[in-house]
Motif scaffolding. Structure first.
Motif, PDB file in Angstrom:
ATOM      1  N   GLY A  66      10.415   4.788  -4.088  1.00 15.70           N
ATOM      2  CA  GLY A  66      11.069   3.331  -4.720  1.00 15.70           C
ATOM      3  C   GLY A  66      10.758   2.880  -5.746  1.00 15.70           C
ATOM      4  N   SER A  67      10.522   1.375  -6.078  1.00 14.02           N
ATOM      5  CA  SER A  67       9.937   1.025  -7.350  1.00 14.02           C
ATOM      6  C   SER A  67       8.932   1.764  -8.042  1.00 14.02           C
ATOM      7  CB  SER A  67       9.855  -0.632  -7.065  1.00 14.02           C
ATOM      8  OG  SER A  67       8.478  -0.726  -6.558  1.00 14.02           O
ATOM      9  N   LEU A  68       8.199   2.262  -7.403  1.00 10.36           N
ATOM     10  CA  LEU A  68       7.059   2.809  -8.240  1.00 10.36           C
ATOM     11  C   LEU A  68       7.447   3.937  -8.994  1.00 10.36           C
ATOM     12  CD1 LEU A  68       4.089   3.265  -8.648  1.00 10.36           C
ATOM     13  CD2 LEU A  68       3.895   4.550  -7.051  1.00 10.36           C
ATOM     14  N   VAL A  73       4.763   6.220   4.407  1.00  8.70           N
ATOM     15  CA  VAL A  73       4.827   6.321   3.035  1.00  8.70           C
ATOM     16  C   VAL A  73       4.240   5.390   2.155  1.00  8.70           C
ATOM     17  CG1 VAL A  73       6.480   6.790   1.303  1.00  8.70           C
ATOM     18  CG2 VAL A  73       6.837   7.775   3.495  1.00  8.70           C
ATOM     19  N   ASP A  74       4.762   4.022   2.718  1.00  8.44           N
ATOM     20  CA  ASP A  74       4.364   2.912   2.058  1.00  8.44           C
ATOM     21  C   ASP A  74       4.798   1.697   3.046  1.00  8.44           C
ATOM     22  OD1 ASP A  74       6.869   2.130   1.482  1.00  8.44           O
ATOM     23  OD2 ASP A  74       6.925   2.882  -0.395  1.00  8.44           O
ATOM     24  N   PHE A  75       4.006   0.400   2.789  1.00 11.48           N
ATOM     25  CA  PHE A  75       4.525  -0.738   3.726  1.00 11.48           C
ATOM     26  C   PHE A  75       3.975  -1.891   2.844  1.00 11.48           C
ATOM     27  CE2 PHE A  75      -0.218  -1.473   4.886  1.00 11.48           C
ATOM     28  CZ  PHE A  75      -0.702  -0.193   4.905  1.00 11.48           C
ATOM     29  N   LYS A  76       4.372  -3.008   3.087  1.00  4.83           N
ATOM     30  CA  LYS A  76       4.225  -4.386   2.692  1.00  4.83           C
ATOM     31  C   LYS A  76       3.634  -5.249   3.553  1.00  4.83           C
ATOM     32  CE  LYS A  76       7.148  -7.565   2.971  1.00  4.83           C
ATOM     33  NZ  LYS A  76       7.378  -8.823   3.484  1.00  4.83           N
ATOM     34  N   LEU A  77       2.628  -5.782   3.030  1.00  4.70           N
ATOM     35  CA  LEU A  77       1.846  -6.902   4.058  1.00  4.70           C
ATOM     36  C   LEU A  77       1.803  -8.308   3.444  1.00  4.70           C
ATOM     37  CD1 LEU A  77      -1.349  -4.705   4.427  1.00  4.70           C
ATOM     38  CD2 LEU A  77       0.520  -4.918   6.116  1.00  4.70           C
ATOM     39  N   ASP A 105      11.748  -2.596   8.509  1.00  5.67           N
ATOM     40  CA  ASP A 105      12.226  -3.187   7.361  1.00  5.67           C
ATOM     41  C   ASP A 105      10.829  -3.319   6.200  1.00  5.67           C
ATOM     42  OD1 ASP A 105      14.522  -3.933   8.570  1.00  5.67           O
ATOM     43  OD2 ASP A 105      14.217  -6.031   8.737  1.00  5.67           O
ATOM     44  N   THR A 106       9.911  -3.384   6.733  1.00 11.69           N
ATOM     45  CA  THR A 106       8.545  -3.496   5.699  1.00 11.69           C
ATOM     46  C   THR A 106       7.893  -2.241   5.425  1.00 11.69           C
ATOM     47  OG1 THR A 106       7.123  -4.239   7.413  1.00 11.69           O
ATOM     48  CG2 THR A 106       8.408  -5.893   6.326  1.00 11.69           C
ATOM     49  N   CYS A 107       8.078  -1.158   6.036  1.00 10.18           N
ATOM     50  CA  CYS A 107       7.364   0.071   5.856  1.00 10.18           C
ATOM     51  C   CYS A 107       8.578   1.219   5.544  1.00 10.18           C
ATOM     52  CB  CYS A 107       6.974   0.819   7.215  1.00 10.18           C
ATOM     53  SG  CYS A 107       5.779  -0.366   8.070  1.00 10.18           S
ATOM     54  N   ARG A 108       8.079   2.309   4.728  1.00  9.41           N
ATOM     55  CA  ARG A 108       8.762   3.416   4.916  1.00  9.41           C
ATOM     56  C   ARG A 108       8.287   4.581   5.617  1.00  9.41           C
ATOM     57  NH1 ARG A 108       9.527   1.986  -0.919  1.00  9.41           N
ATOM     58  NH2 ARG A 108      11.864   1.648  -1.417  1.00  9.41           N
ATOM     59  N   LEU A 109       9.006   5.047   6.243  1.00 12.31           N
ATOM     60  CA  LEU A 109       8.547   6.029   7.466  1.00 12.31           C
ATOM     61  C   LEU A 109       9.427   7.447   7.240  1.00 12.31           C
ATOM     62  CD1 LEU A 109       8.640   3.593  10.297  1.00 12.31           C
ATOM     63  CD2 LEU A 109       6.306   4.635   9.321  1.00 12.31           C
ATOM     64  N   PHE A 150      19.568   1.477   5.242  1.00 12.23           N
ATOM     65  CA  PHE A 150      20.530   0.561   4.710  1.00 12.23           C
ATOM     66  C   PHE A 150      20.486   0.434   3.199  1.00 12.23           C
ATOM     67  CE2 PHE A 150      20.597  -4.160   3.490  1.00 12.23           C
ATOM     68  CZ  PHE A 150      21.719  -4.555   4.052  1.00 12.23           C
ATOM     69  N   ARG A 151      19.362   0.419   2.698  1.00 11.54           N
ATOM     70  CA  ARG A 151      19.492   0.055   0.884  1.00 11.54           C
ATOM     71  C   ARG A 151      20.342   1.321   0.416  1.00 11.54           C
ATOM     72  NH1 ARG A 151      13.772   0.014   1.672  1.00 11.54           N
ATOM     73  NH2 ARG A 151      12.858  -1.945   1.340  1.00 11.54           N
ATOM     74  N   LYS A 152      20.216   2.589   0.968  1.00 15.20           N
ATOM     75  CA  LYS A 152      21.072   3.988   0.218  1.00 15.20           C
ATOM     76  C   LYS A 152      22.331   4.036   1.092  1.00 15.20           C
ATOM     77  CE  LYS A 152      16.617   5.737  -1.288  1.00 15.20           C
ATOM     78  NZ  LYS A 152      15.815   7.014  -1.225  1.00 15.20           N
ATOM     79  N   VAL A 165       0.874  -0.999  -0.047  1.00 13.75           N
ATOM     80  CA  VAL A 165       0.067   0.006   0.053  1.00 13.75           C
ATOM     81  C   VAL A 165       0.887   1.238  -0.227  1.00 13.75           C
ATOM     82  CG1 VAL A 165      -1.732   1.253   1.260  1.00 13.75           C
ATOM     83  CG2 VAL A 165      -1.926  -1.302   1.093  1.00 13.75           C
ATOM     84  N   ARG A 166       0.462   2.176  -0.992  1.00  7.12           N
ATOM     85  CA  ARG A 166       1.509   3.587  -0.901  1.00  7.12           C
ATOM     86  C   ARG A 166       0.408   4.713  -1.008  1.00  7.12           C
ATOM     87  NH1 ARG A 166       6.237   1.967  -3.747  1.00  7.12           N
ATOM     88  NH2 ARG A 166       6.175  -0.126  -4.765  1.00  7.12           N
ATOM     89  N   ASN A 167       1.114   5.480   0.093  1.00  5.57           N
ATOM     90  CA  ASN A 167       0.621   6.795   0.316  1.00  5.57           C
ATOM     91  C   ASN A 167       1.241   7.776  -0.345  1.00  5.57           C
ATOM     92  OD1 ASN A 167      -1.715   6.109   2.208  1.00  5.57           O
ATOM     93  ND2 ASN A 167      -0.163   5.703   3.623  1.00  5.57           N
TER      94      ASN A 167
HETATM   95  N1  UDP Z   1       8.997  -4.160   0.890  1.00  8.50           N
HETATM   96  C1  UDP Z   1       9.192  -5.239   1.512  1.00  8.50           C
HETATM   97  N2  UDP Z   1       9.920  -6.432   1.125  1.00  8.50           N
HETATM   98  C2  UDP Z   1      10.149  -6.599  -0.160  1.00  8.50           C
HETATM   99  C3  UDP Z   1       9.956  -5.502  -1.060  1.00  8.50           C
HETATM  100  C4  UDP Z   1       9.344  -4.298  -0.686  1.00  8.50           C
HETATM  101  O1  UDP Z   1       9.024  -4.961   2.997  1.00  8.50           O
HETATM  102  O2  UDP Z   1      10.590  -7.696  -0.650  1.00  8.50           O
HETATM  103  C5  UDP Z   1       8.434  -2.862   1.372  1.00  8.50           C
HETATM  104  C6  UDP Z   1       9.333  -1.647   1.322  1.00  8.50           C
HETATM  105  O3  UDP Z   1      10.147  -1.565   2.522  1.00  8.50           O
HETATM  106  C7  UDP Z   1       8.535  -0.398   1.006  1.00  8.50           C
HETATM  107  C8  UDP Z   1       7.271  -1.084   0.206  1.00  8.50           C
HETATM  108  O4  UDP Z   1       7.448  -2.333   0.318  1.00  8.50           O
HETATM  109  O5  UDP Z   1       8.044  -0.063   2.397  1.00  8.50           O
HETATM  110  C9  UDP Z   1       7.326  -0.942  -1.229  1.00  8.50           C
HETATM  111  O6  UDP Z   1       8.698  -1.174  -1.858  1.00  8.50           O
HETATM  112  P1  UDP Z   1       9.136  -0.957  -3.266  1.00  8.50           P
HETATM  113  O7  UDP Z   1       8.009  -1.730  -4.165  1.00  8.50           O
HETATM  114  O8  UDP Z   1       9.189   0.454  -3.421  1.00  8.50           O
HETATM  115  O9  UDP Z   1      10.497  -1.845  -3.530  1.00  8.50           O
HETATM  116  P2  UDP Z   1      12.069  -1.093  -3.309  1.00  8.50           P
HETATM  117  O10 UDP Z   1      12.060  -0.114  -4.088  1.00  8.50           O
HETATM  118  O11 UDP Z   1      12.033  -1.415  -1.781  1.00  8.50           O
HETATM  119  O12 UDP Z   1      12.681  -2.189  -3.874  1.00  8.50           O
END
Ligand code: UDP
Length: 234
Positions: free
Chosen positions: A99-101, A174-178, A196-200, A214-216, A93-95
């Motif tokens: 990232g990838s979007l 910002v966004d999160f993964k479920l 690890d699974t949300c952007r804040l 960590f990623r950046k 879910v993205r607000n």
């Molecule tokens: N995310 C995650 N596990 C994954 C991929 C993404 O928890 O394997 C989370 C990530 O932390 C973010 C959201 O899902 O909060 C959206 O991530 P995005 O698709 O933008 O991927 P990224 O740019 O991290 O590759």
């Protein structure tokens, strides 16, 4: 509680059996990975922090009537959870766009998404977890119509609970993964919800308070995870 056999080991967690076949222990590790595990590291005490943050957020969601796998916190790194059969989809879910979007659609980083955007990714490391449409999901038989509808409804409800919760603590969700799973025919929220699974983002300063540090390679990883825990626990 006694840990039984190791049922599964992922990048950031291990799952152990318990004497009760309907319950498992989720053990949170300090390991951090990004870019489909091409980048690896550890963040000191991340497992402890993520267990505590997830516990707090699952309690909040349970209170709001959202079914989750959370049963109780067992120790610093261990959570007792319902034993689910995981749906092989990541629900994002993205607000805000980031990232990838942003990479995929060329949007401006930070663009407000109103209404929030929901995306599905196929949980398949060999394929790099590709974005999938609902037709792809039907084709691959990853979820049926009722499961799809429930995942969407629950994901938006979770956003409606978490967004104001983080806002009241000075953070923009910002966004999160479920991840969802079936427990005795009921679809419930599983896995974890953590930095690890949300952007804040810090509402005042815009500072990144999640795994993007960590990623950046932005540094101050331990302090940031501890800061989120402090705010979430307040
Ligand atoms: N995310 C995650 N596990 C994954 C991929 C993404 O928890 O394997 C989370 C990530 O932390 C973010 C959201 O899902 O909060 C959206 O991530 P995005 O698709 O933008 O991927 P990224 O740019 O991290 O590759």
């Amino acid at each position: 509680m006694e840990r039984g056999s190791l049922l599964y080991e992922g990048k950031a967690k291990k799952v152990f059996a318990t004497p009760n076949p309907d319950q498992v222990i989720q053990y949170f590790k300090d390991d951090a990975t990004a870019f489909n595990a091409q980048k690896r590291g550890t963040i000191f005490e991340k497992g402890i922090v993520n267990n505590k943050i997830s516990t707090r957020l699952f309690e909040l969601l349970n209170e709001a009537g959202i079914p989750t796998h959370f049963v109780e916190e067992l120790s610093d790194r261990e959570m007792l959870a319902k034993h689910v059969s995981i749906v092989l989809l990541e629900v994002v879910v993205r607000n805000r766009a980031t990232g990838s979007l942003v990479k995929r659609l060329g949007l401006e980083d930070g663009m407000v998404l109103d209404p929030p955007l929901l995306e599905f990714f196929y949980k398949k490391d060999e394929l790099n977890d590709p974005l999938v449409t609902e037709d792809h999901i039907r084709l691959l038989k990853l979820a049926d119509e009722s499961c799809l509808a429930q995942m969407k409804t629950l994901a938006f409800k979770i956003n409606d609970v978490l967004t104001p919760f983080f806002k009241s603590r000075g953070m923009l969700l910002v966004d999160f993964k479920l991840e969802f799973g079936f427990y005795k025919d009921q679809l419930i929220l599983a896995d974890e919800i953590s930095p690890d699974t949300c952007r804040l983002w810090d509402i005042k300063s815009g500072e990144i308070l999640d795994k993007d540090r960590f990623r950046k390679d932005l540094g101050r990883l331990e302090e940031t995870y501890q800061e989120v825990l402090k705010r979430v626990s307040a």
